[in-house]
Design an enzyme around this catalytic site. Sequence first.
Site, short mmCIF file in Angstrom:
data_model
loop_
_atom_site.label_atom_id
_atom_site.label_comp_id
_atom_site.label_asym_id
_atom_site.label_seq_id
_atom_site.Cartn_x
_atom_site.Cartn_y
_atom_site.Cartn_z
CG HIS A 61 -0.31 0.14 2.21
ND1 HIS A 61 0.38 -0.91 3.02
CD2 HIS A 61 -0.07 1.22 3.67
CE1 HIS A 61 0.78 -0.72 3.92
NE2 HIS A 61 0.49 0.54 4.36
CG ASP A 65 5.35 3.25 6.99
OD1 ASP A 65 4.31 3.32 6.74
OD2 ASP A 65 5.08 1.75 8.58
CG ASP A 177 0.48 -2.12 7.47
OD1 ASP A 177 1.21 -2.65 7.89
OD2 ASP A 177 1.60 -0.71 7.78
CG HIS A 234 4.24 -1.93 10.84
ND1 HIS A 234 3.08 -1.45 11.45
CD2 HIS A 234 4.34 -1.17 9.73
CE1 HIS A 234 3.15 0.11 10.54
NE2 HIS A 234 3.72 -0.11 10.10
#
Length: 279
Positions: A61, A65, A177, A234
């Site tokens: 995405h 980061d 994520d 993450h």
Amino acid sequence: MEVRFLGTGTPYPDSRRCGSGTAVVDPGRSWVLVDCGRGVTQRAIEAGLDLRTLAAVLLTHHHSDHVSDLATLVITRFVAGAPTPLRIVAPVGPTSRFAESCLDPFEDQAFHSQRRAGIAERPSIEVASFAAPTEPTRVFDDGGWEVRSATVEHPPMEAAVGYRIELGGTVVAVSGDTVVCDGVRALAAEADLLVHEALRSDRVDAEALAWNASARSVGQLAVDARVGALALTHLLPPPTGEEDVTRFAEEAREGGFTGAIHVPSDLDRLELSEPSLSP
């Protein structure tokens, strides 16, 4: 197959953890990279990975980061002597648009005297964009690699996806994520390793957990998907010592998963034939 953790951090500055980047490696042959956040190119060099053998970058995405080091990677691979464009696989939308334009600010003069004989005058990319699918769908198939992708839930980010990477019967699923959702469940089903983002539910607020997964929910997912092993990345908040690292694993264990749980640091290596982390 090996998994190299090149970036296990978040957007927040942390000298010990770069932005998101997970390399899945066929030693001595080629490798694929999931995401390319801050510092990931340097981590790849430190890990001894040959940039010229990078088969593809798989973007999940558009969060900074996960993509901010992409141009650096493309350029460094070019300077290393790679003769072909770098293939970038990305969902249609802001992620694919960013990939397609990441080299646009660099005029030809930026690469003066940097190329090796026999390669192009400037670095280049080939973007393979795809409409984010609801079910795992093949998006890359080359050199023995077979990659499938599916939509995951990371609102309000547009077209967030995860990946299921297979080589020679070994499967690694990488969440990107997301909260735990049907897409990541399908990608992770019976994978040898699930690499999933994780937040400590006792250290973050409800707003963060509305669009990211707690370590406990990831542990529950690992049980439901019957994965062989789990790696948490993450990490938020960033661990500051062994006690924090242990707490991430303990919370995932509270989700019911009894298999191996790893909480890697940058540059850790996981050999899937013998799941133990090596520095």
